[in-house]
Design a protein around this motif. Sequence first.
Motif, short mmCIF file in Angstrom:
data_model
loop_
_atom_site.label_atom_id
_atom_site.label_comp_id
_atom_site.label_asym_id
_atom_site.label_seq_id
_atom_site.Cartn_x
_atom_site.Cartn_y
_atom_site.Cartn_z
N LEU A 235 -10.59 27.28 16.37
CA LEU A 235 -11.54 26.21 16.69
C LEU A 235 -12.92 26.50 16.12
CD1 LEU A 235 -10.73 25.35 20.44
CD2 LEU A 235 -9.67 24.48 18.35
N PHE A 236 -13.10 27.69 15.53
CA PHE A 236 -14.43 28.11 15.08
C PHE A 236 -14.43 28.33 13.57
CE2 PHE A 236 -13.70 29.22 19.44
CZ PHE A 236 -14.85 28.74 20.08
N ASP A 237 -15.62 28.21 12.98
CA ASP A 237 -15.70 28.33 11.52
C ASP A 237 -15.43 29.77 11.09
OD1 ASP A 237 -18.02 29.69 12.12
OD2 ASP A 237 -19.32 28.46 10.85
N VAL A 238 -15.18 29.92 9.79
CA VAL A 238 -14.80 31.22 9.25
C VAL A 238 -15.88 32.27 9.48
CG1 VAL A 238 -14.21 32.47 7.14
CG2 VAL A 238 -13.31 30.17 7.52
N ALA A 239 -17.14 31.85 9.42
CA ALA A 239 -18.24 32.81 9.54
C ALA A 239 -18.31 33.46 10.92
CB ALA A 239 -19.57 32.11 9.22
N THR A 240 -17.88 32.74 11.96
CA THR A 240 -17.99 33.29 13.33
C THR A 240 -16.63 33.54 13.97
OG1 THR A 240 -18.14 31.06 14.28
CG2 THR A 240 -20.21 32.16 13.70
N ARG A 241 -15.55 33.24 13.25
CA ARG A 241 -14.21 33.39 13.83
C ARG A 241 -13.91 34.84 14.19
NH1 ARG A 241 -9.94 30.36 10.42
NH2 ARG A 241 -11.34 28.67 11.10
N ALA A 242 -14.40 35.77 13.38
CA ALA A 242 -14.10 37.19 13.63
C ALA A 242 -14.67 37.66 14.96
CB ALA A 242 -14.64 38.05 12.49
N GLY A 255 -9.01 43.97 29.06
CA GLY A 255 -9.39 43.44 30.36
C GLY A 255 -10.89 43.27 30.53
N GLU A 256 -11.59 43.04 29.42
CA GLU A 256 -13.05 42.98 29.45
C GLU A 256 -13.53 41.54 29.30
OE1 GLU A 256 -16.75 44.45 26.58
OE2 GLU A 256 -14.80 45.45 26.47
N ALA A 257 -14.37 41.09 30.22
CA ALA A 257 -14.98 39.77 30.10
C ALA A 257 -16.21 39.86 29.20
CB ALA A 257 -15.38 39.24 31.48
N GLY A 258 -16.52 38.76 28.53
CA GLY A 258 -17.68 38.79 27.64
C GLY A 258 -17.99 37.41 27.10
N SER A 259 -19.04 37.34 26.28
CA SER A 259 -19.43 36.07 25.68
C SER A 259 -20.02 36.34 24.30
CB SER A 259 -20.45 35.34 26.56
OG SER A 259 -21.66 36.09 26.64
N THR A 260 -20.09 35.30 23.49
CA THR A 260 -20.68 35.42 22.16
C THR A 260 -21.10 34.04 21.68
OG1 THR A 260 -20.34 36.32 19.94
CG2 THR A 260 -18.52 35.11 20.88
N HIS A 261 -22.01 34.03 20.72
CA HIS A 261 -22.40 32.78 20.06
C HIS A 261 -21.46 32.55 18.89
CE1 HIS A 261 -25.88 32.72 22.58
NE2 HIS A 261 -26.37 33.84 22.06
N ALA A 262 -21.18 31.30 18.58
CA ALA A 262 -20.28 30.97 17.48
C ALA A 262 -20.58 29.56 17.01
CB ALA A 262 -18.82 31.11 17.93
N ALA A 263 -19.82 29.12 16.02
CA ALA A 263 -19.96 27.76 15.50
C ALA A 263 -18.60 27.08 15.61
CB ALA A 263 -20.45 27.79 14.06
N MET A 264 -18.55 26.00 16.38
CA MET A 264 -17.30 25.31 16.65
C MET A 264 -17.06 24.20 15.64
SD MET A 264 -16.15 23.65 20.28
CE MET A 264 -14.43 23.20 20.60
N LEU A 265 -15.84 24.15 15.12
CA LEU A 265 -15.49 23.11 14.16
C LEU A 265 -15.32 21.78 14.89
CD1 LEU A 265 -12.82 25.08 12.09
CD2 LEU A 265 -15.18 24.56 11.41
N LEU A 266 -15.90 20.73 14.33
CA LEU A 266 -15.80 19.39 14.90
C LEU A 266 -15.25 18.44 13.85
CD1 LEU A 266 -19.24 19.19 16.75
CD2 LEU A 266 -17.01 19.78 17.73
N LYS A 267 -14.40 17.54 14.27
CA LYS A 267 -13.78 16.61 13.34
C LYS A 267 -14.82 15.69 12.72
CE LYS A 267 -9.91 13.36 13.02
NZ LYS A 267 -8.82 12.68 13.77
N GLY A 268 -14.95 15.75 11.39
CA GLY A 268 -15.85 14.86 10.67
C GLY A 268 -17.32 15.22 10.80
#
Length: 303
Positions: A235-242, A255-268
């Motif tokens: 669901l995320f672009d190649v630059a942030t998918r990793a 078993g570790e909870a966490g968060s990160t910033h990313a770029a989500m792919l949107l249709k169109g």
Amino acid sequence: MRHDPVRAESVTVSATHFVRHFSELRRNAERGPVYIENHGKTGWALLSAGLLDALAQGATGDVMAREAERRFDALMDALTTRVLLLDDDLRLIRANAAARRHLGIGDEALGAAVTALLPRQHGELIGDAVARTRDSGTTESFEIDSALYPARALRVVTMRMPAGVALIVDDLGDPGALRSVTAEIGAMATALRALPASGFGSINLRGAIDDADSSLVVLSGAAPAQLVGARLGTLFDVATRAVVNDLIERALGGGEAGSTHAAMLLKGENPRPVTIALAPRRGRQGIGGASFVIVAGGDRGAA
């Protein structure tokens, strides 16, 4: 010809007699052992190969049967579910460790009627259920409040088995606490849906989406059928998918909870900066997947 060692015919002879009449005794050894005495003591025996094989097979079968029973008992005792095995007279023939602890019984209970082992409040109800299962072969399942442990609910299952009935009891926990947790989860889901530009769902151990809330459908612009079964990382672009895949791996593998910033792919549309948070979903067997929340906003690519 198969020889039955249980019905074998044996004879006892002296060593001298054995030497003089070997031909005759050899034929006798086809039917049973020939014991040979020397100075009044039996020290040898003559057996046919067929009779010896039959004896060996019987002994091996007994050993294998005992080993199979030992393994079955170990497997039963490893279960947290309470299991009682009853004969056709509805008397106890085996109870696993969980059932023995729950009822406070030991080996002295073997052979007792199941109704005599159960709390008086439920003895008749469960006794009738196991009797119906024995007579009809139909599996029954119902829930009751525990008579021994207040504020606990139990699920009771009766199943027909060869020459008896299995009585299986699962602890459902505190129904009041369960309702409270369910209400809390429902309120949390409603609150998340109220957030603008956000969505949530869950993934399985392969990292594929197995539940996509309606809020995720709106946020992504994808149809539910496109989301369920898709790997979350896609669901995320190649630059942030990793970084997203790394977050998923830490949750499912460690078993570790966490968060990160990313770029989500949107249709169109161009990829949208979002923040994704992920937490492992634990069950009785360990981590079974993870739940995630995606909220629009955040610095693209920042970890």
